[in-house]
Design a protein around this motif. Sequence first.
Motif, PDB file in Angstrom:
ATOM      1  N   LEU A   1     136.812  65.257  -3.573  1.00  0.00           N
ATOM      2  CA  LEU A   1     136.347  66.160  -2.526  1.00  0.00           C
ATOM      3  C   LEU A   1     137.393  66.283  -1.420  1.00  0.00           C
ATOM      4  O   LEU A   1     137.645  67.379  -0.902  1.00  0.00           O
ATOM      5  N   TYR A   2     137.992  65.152  -1.045  1.00  0.00           N
ATOM      6  CA  TYR A   2     139.031  65.179  -0.019  1.00  0.00           C
ATOM      7  C   TYR A   2     140.270  65.892  -0.531  1.00  0.00           C
ATOM      8  O   TYR A   2     140.912  66.666   0.196  1.00  0.00           O
ATOM      9  N   LYS A   3     140.605  65.669  -1.789  1.00  0.00           N
ATOM     10  CA  LYS A   3     141.779  66.341  -2.358  1.00  0.00           C
ATOM     11  C   LYS A   3     141.566  67.852  -2.419  1.00  0.00           C
ATOM     12  O   LYS A   3     142.510  68.630  -2.226  1.00  0.00           O
ATOM     13  N   MET A   4     140.329  68.279  -2.649  1.00  0.00           N
ATOM     14  CA  MET A   4     140.032  69.715  -2.636  1.00  0.00           C
ATOM     15  C   MET A   4     140.259  70.292  -1.244  1.00  0.00           C
ATOM     16  O   MET A   4     140.785  71.405  -1.097  1.00  0.00           O
ATOM     17  N   HIS A   5     139.870  69.534  -0.215  1.00  0.00           N
ATOM     18  CA  HIS A   5     140.092  69.988   1.162  1.00  0.00           C
ATOM     19  C   HIS A   5     141.586  70.086   1.453  1.00  0.00           C
ATOM     20  O   HIS A   5     142.053  71.078   2.027  1.00  0.00           O
ATOM     21  N   LEU A   6     142.342  69.072   1.049  1.00  0.00           N
ATOM     22  CA  LEU A   6     143.787  69.097   1.273  1.00  0.00           C
ATOM     23  C   LEU A   6     144.452  70.240   0.513  1.00  0.00           C
ATOM     24  O   LEU A   6     145.380  70.884   1.024  1.00  0.00           O
ATOM     25  N   THR A   7     143.974  70.492  -0.695  1.00  0.00           N
ATOM     26  CA  THR A   7     144.542  71.580  -1.481  1.00  0.00           C
ATOM     27  C   THR A   7     144.298  72.925  -0.809  1.00  0.00           C
ATOM     28  O   THR A   7     145.163  73.811  -0.814  1.00  0.00           O
ATOM     29  N   ALA A   8     143.115  73.086  -0.202  1.00  0.00           N
ATOM     30  CA  ALA A   8     142.816  74.320   0.513  1.00  0.00           C
ATOM     31  C   ALA A   8     143.732  74.510   1.713  1.00  0.00           C
ATOM     32  O   ALA A   8     144.041  75.642   2.096  1.00  0.00           O
ATOM     33  N   LEU A   9     144.207  73.405   2.298  1.00  0.00           N
ATOM     34  CA  LEU A   9     145.062  73.482   3.477  1.00  0.00           C
ATOM     35  C   LEU A   9     146.548  73.540   3.143  1.00  0.00           C
ATOM     36  O   LEU A   9     147.326  74.171   3.876  1.00  0.00           O
ATOM     37  N   HIS A  10     146.949  72.882   2.056  1.00  0.00           N
ATOM     38  CA  HIS A  10     148.381  72.745   1.777  1.00  0.00           C
ATOM     39  C   HIS A  10     148.830  73.341   0.443  1.00  0.00           C
ATOM     40  O   HIS A  10     150.017  73.598   0.262  1.00  0.00           O
ATOM     41  N   GLY A  11     147.901  73.480  -0.491  1.00  0.00           N
ATOM     42  CA  GLY A  11     148.282  73.872  -1.837  1.00  0.00           C
ATOM     43  C   GLY A  11     148.345  72.665  -2.754  1.00  0.00           C
ATOM     44  O   GLY A  11     148.339  71.505  -2.305  1.00  0.00           O
ATOM     45  N   GLY A  12     148.416  72.905  -4.056  1.00  0.00           N
ATOM     46  CA  GLY A  12     148.337  71.827  -5.030  1.00  0.00           C
ATOM     47  C   GLY A  12     149.516  70.875  -5.031  1.00  0.00           C
ATOM     48  O   GLY A  12     149.353  69.654  -4.957  1.00  0.00           O
ATOM     49  N   ALA A  13     150.737  71.403  -5.092  1.00  0.00           N
ATOM     50  CA  ALA A  13     151.921  70.549  -5.168  1.00  0.00           C
ATOM     51  C   ALA A  13     152.103  69.686  -3.923  1.00  0.00           C
ATOM     52  O   ALA A  13     152.327  68.468  -4.035  1.00  0.00           O
ATOM     53  N   PRO A  14     152.017  70.241  -2.700  1.00  0.00           N
ATOM     54  CA  PRO A  14     152.138  69.380  -1.520  1.00  0.00           C
ATOM     55  C   PRO A  14     151.073  68.289  -1.462  1.00  0.00           C
ATOM     56  O   PRO A  14     151.358  67.170  -1.023  1.00  0.00           O
ATOM     57  N   THR A  15     149.848  68.597  -1.906  1.00  0.00           N
ATOM     58  CA  THR A  15     148.793  67.585  -1.906  1.00  0.00           C
ATOM     59  C   THR A  15     149.134  66.449  -2.857  1.00  0.00           C
ATOM     60  O   THR A  15     148.906  65.272  -2.559  1.00  0.00           O
ATOM     61  N   LEU A  16     149.702  66.781  -4.007  1.00  0.00           N
ATOM     62  CA  LEU A  16     150.104  65.752  -4.963  1.00  0.00           C
ATOM     63  C   LEU A  16     151.170  64.845  -4.373  1.00  0.00           C
ATOM     64  O   LEU A  16     151.079  63.611  -4.470  1.00  0.00           O
ATOM     65  N   TRP A  17     152.181  65.421  -3.715  1.00  0.00           N
ATOM     66  CA  TRP A  17     153.244  64.613  -3.128  1.00  0.00           C
ATOM     67  C   TRP A  17     152.716  63.753  -1.976  1.00  0.00           C
ATOM     68  O   TRP A  17     153.127  62.600  -1.814  1.00  0.00           O
TER      69      TRP A  17
END
Length: 440
Positions: free
Chosen positions: A406-422
Motif C-alpha cells: 500500500l505504501y509502495k503504491m503511494h510512492l509510485t503515484a508520487l515518483h513513478g515505478g523506477a524511482p520507488t524501486l531505487w
Amino acid sequence: MGQAGERHRIVIVGGGAAGLELATRLGNRYGRGTRASVTLVERARTHLWKPLLHSVAAGSLDRAQHELNYMAQAHWHHFTYSFGEMVGLDRAAREIELGAMSDDEGREITPARRVGYDTLIIAVGSVTNDFGTPGAAQFAIPLETPDQASRFHRRLVNACLRANSQPEPVRPGQLHVAIIGAGATGTELAAELHRTVRAVVAYGLDRILPERDIRIVLVEAAPRILPALPERISTATADLLGQLGVEVMAGTRVSEVRADGVVMADGAVVPAELVVWSAGVKAPDFLREIGGLETNRINQVVVLPTLQTTRDPAVFAIGDCASCPREGHPAPVPPRAQAAHQQASHMIAQIDRMLSGKPLTPFVYRDFGSLVSLGKYSTVGSLMGFLVGKSMFIEGYFARLMYRSLYKMHLTALHGGAPTLWRTIAGLLSQRAEPGVKLH
C-alpha cells in the motif's frame, strides 16, 4: 472555466495522500501545457504518509528517510506549491483566503493573501476528535502530524533516560503508556511500542526492568478493539496483543486525562505519564460552514456523488474531510486511506471531463479490505473481492507484504515505478548501518 485564452486554475488545498497524489498527477498532465495550471496549498513543508505516524511515534521509523519536500515535488512535477493555511473562502470572487505564516521566532514568512481558482479541491484530511474530554488537549498527544509523532517519541526516550538516572526507583506509572482509542493507529502503536521501548532500554538503561516498569494500556469505548473492521480481525489482533502483555480495556470510556494518568467513566484511575489520544476523527474546525458550504456535525464538507459540494459545483472535496454518499449504504464513504486514494484517482478523470466539456461521473467506492500492522510481530487483515465478492482473511508474511505494498503504491503515484524501486533498495541498505530503534 477560466476566461478565454487563460489557463484553467486548479487549486488543491491540503497536501496529504489524496491532495499530493492529485497535484502530482495533474501537474504531470497539465503543468507544462496551456489548458490548466495546478496549485497546491499546504501549511507544512514536507509530506509523510499518515499511516506511518505510529511508527515514527514508536521510534521504529526515521521520518527523515520517508519525508517528501513539497517544493521539490512541485518543481519535479510541474505544479505550484503555495506555502500557507486556508482560513476563508470567497465563492463569489472564486478566491481562497490564506492566513499569514510565521516562523518559530514570530517573524512573518508569507503574508495573508488570496489565491484565485476556477476549480477548487479541498483535501485537508482529518484531525483527532477528543470530544472535549477534560485534560485531553493539555496532557494527551494526538498523532495527526509528523511533529506530534516525533514529540511523543522524544518524550518516551526522555522518560526512559530520566527513570534510569534518577536516584529513586521507577515510580508506578512513570513508564506507563495509555493509548486512548483502539482504531488502527492506536492498535498498531501499542504493538510497535512493546518492541521499541524494550529496544531503547537495551541500549544501556540497565536500571529499568521492562517486565516490571513498562506497561502499555489500550483503551477503547466500543465493546472491542478495531470496531470499524471485521470481528475476526479484531479478535486475532486482541489475541496477539494479549500475548505481548498489552492490556486492553474495551468498553471503557475516558472522563479525564491528567498529568499522571487517565480517569475512567467509572472513576477508576490508570496511572500513565505518557498518553496518546487516537480516538475519533473530525475534519478541521475551520471548515465548519466555510464560505457557506454545507458541512456535517464533524465539520466534513458534504459532497454529491460527483465529489462536488452541494452548494457550489466549482468546489470539490475529497478524502477524510469530505462526506461522500455511498451507493447502497446508509453511511457515507469511510474516512480511510484507500478511499482518499480512489477519490484522487477519480478526480483526475473528473478534471479531464470538465476541461473537455463532458458531464461528470459519480464516484463509486470499492472496499478492498483492511490490514492492520503489528510491527515485526504480525500483520492481519482481510481482502475483499478476491473470492467472487467474498472476503478472505489473511495474516502473517503475506498480509505484511500486502500492507507494505500500500505504501509502495503511494510512492509510485508520487515518483513513478523506477524511482520507488531505487528508494526501496537504498532504504534497505541504510537500515544496516542504523540502530533498530530511533534513540533521539
